[in-house]
Design an enzyme around this catalytic site. Structure first.
Site, PDB file in Angstrom:
ATOM      1  N   ALA A  15       0.837  -1.206   0.000  1.00 54.43           N
ATOM      2  CA  ALA A  15       0.000   0.000   0.000  1.00 54.43           C
ATOM      3  C   ALA A  15       0.865   1.247   0.000  1.00 54.43           C
ATOM      4  O   ALA A  15       0.585   2.217  -0.725  1.00 54.43           O
ATOM      5  CB  ALA A  15      -0.926  -0.004   1.214  1.00 54.43           C
ATOM      6  N   LYS A  97      -5.963  -8.205  -4.773  1.00 51.22           N
ATOM      7  CA  LYS A  97      -6.157  -9.538  -5.337  1.00 51.22           C
ATOM      8  C   LYS A  97      -5.268 -10.544  -4.597  1.00 51.22           C
ATOM      9  O   LYS A  97      -4.248 -10.161  -4.016  1.00 51.22           O
ATOM     10  CB  LYS A  97      -5.873  -9.512  -6.837  1.00 51.22           C
ATOM     11  CG  LYS A  97      -4.502  -8.932  -7.212  1.00 51.22           C
ATOM     12  CD  LYS A  97      -3.380  -9.902  -6.963  1.00 51.22           C
ATOM     13  CE  LYS A  97      -2.027  -9.279  -6.960  1.00 51.22           C
ATOM     14  NZ  LYS A  97      -1.002 -10.147  -6.363  1.00 51.22           N
TER      15      LYS A  97
END
Length: 324
Positions: A15, A97
């Site tokens: 992130a 994902k």
């Protein structure tokens, strides 16, 4: 138009390096909050988003009325749980994902999305990149005739990092869920194809799949074609996808980590002529966020649905179930 305020569940290194920065930079989006119990982990995020609010728990961030959407970069086995919690809390969701560990788990996400009327999708960034949009268009236009064979490969080496979630069975590790999602899904997307039959050869370490070769047949708009894919978390960096048709070939360089491990290119080969399209500056993570914002604010079409993610996971499930 008011920016969409995003919160991030967890201060993951991915992130920090990619999607949180993309949210901060994307037009129409605002990185507003981060959930982490470690103040030290929040500081690198504050370096580029100084007004960031930090919540000590994921639940506290979901309870924040100023947050409209969340990005979920948690380990794979937590994706379904926190996507459902976020939707029930009234938040739009972009989840890393694979969004689930089995295809049937995505049914609950589709139900929650439809019931709440909120946006929810898998963070499948490659379909937002003009590289893959071009490949899909070329195949649709018959640039290489009927597709006859496709082979894809993505490998990298995290063997020395025992704590990496890709090396841990309990967090859904392994190369097939982590990058098979790309080597399989890119073909499904570009060739509008689905698997007919697949088998696989798999190598494991400590209960985690670290090398897999999948092969078989897929069917797309121009008929059936043979398919082969190699994924590994124990080999040096390599990424490529090749589509061979009756009239030519398309070679895709850096089909996943465009701009990170090399320049994204599309090579169209027909006879003695090779045309090369380069994408030196396209930023797929920023494009992904901007497309999500457009869908949330205006209802614009989004190129990757939960149904698309379910198809990918069904192919992953097929590969893992048909080991020889």
């Amino acid at each position: 138009m008011e920016p969409v305020s995003f919160g991030v569940l967890g201060a993951s290194s991915f992130a920090l390096a990619h999607t949180a920065r993309a949210i901060h930079e994307a037009e129409g989006a605002r990185l507003a909050a981060l959930a982490t119990s470690s103040p030290a982990k929040a500081e690198p995020f504050r370096a580029f988003a100084p007004d960031l609010r930090v919540h000590e728990s994921y639940d506290a961030l979901l309870a924040d009325p100023a947050i409209e959407a969340v990005y979920i970069p948690l380990p794979n086995h937590l994706h379904v749980e926190w996507t459902l919690k976020a939707l029930e809390a009234g938040k739009h969701v972009l989840c890393e994902k694979p969004i689930a560990m089995r295809a049937d788990q995505i049914d609950a996400l589709i139900e929650a999305r439809d019931r709440t009327g909120l946006f929810a999708s898998e963070a499948y960034m490659i379909v937002h990149h003009p590289q893959w949009q071009l490949v899909r268009r070329l195949l649709d236009e018959g640039a290489i005739g009927a597709v006859r064979h496709v082979d894809t490969v993505q490998t990298f080496d995290v063997g020395a990092d025992a704590d990496n979630i890709r090396n841990r069975a309990e967090t859904g590790g392994g190369s097939v869920p982590d990058v098979g999602v790309y080597t399989y899904g890119s073909v499904r997307f570009a060739a509008r194809a689905e698997p007919v039959e697949l088998t696989s050869r798999i190598r494991r370490e400590n209960g985690v799949e670290v090398w897999a070769h999948a092969m078989g047949t897929m069917a797309g708009a121009t008929g059936e074609f043979t398919f082969a894919s190699t994924t590994s978390t124990r080999l040096p960096d390599r990424q490529e996808a090749v589509f061979q048709g009756e009239d030519g070939m398309i070679r895709v360089t850096v089909p996943c980590n465009a701009g990170v491990v090399g320049e994204a290119q599309v090579h169209l080969v027909r006879g003695d002529v090779t045309l090369v399209e380069r994408f030196p500056s396209a930023r797929q993570y920023v494009l992904q966020v901007q497309n999500m914002v457009a869908t949330v604010r205006t209802g614009a079409p989004y190129p990757w649905s939960l149904e698309d993610a379910r198809g990918n996971q069904a192919m992953i499930d097929m590969v893992l179930a048909n080991e020889v």
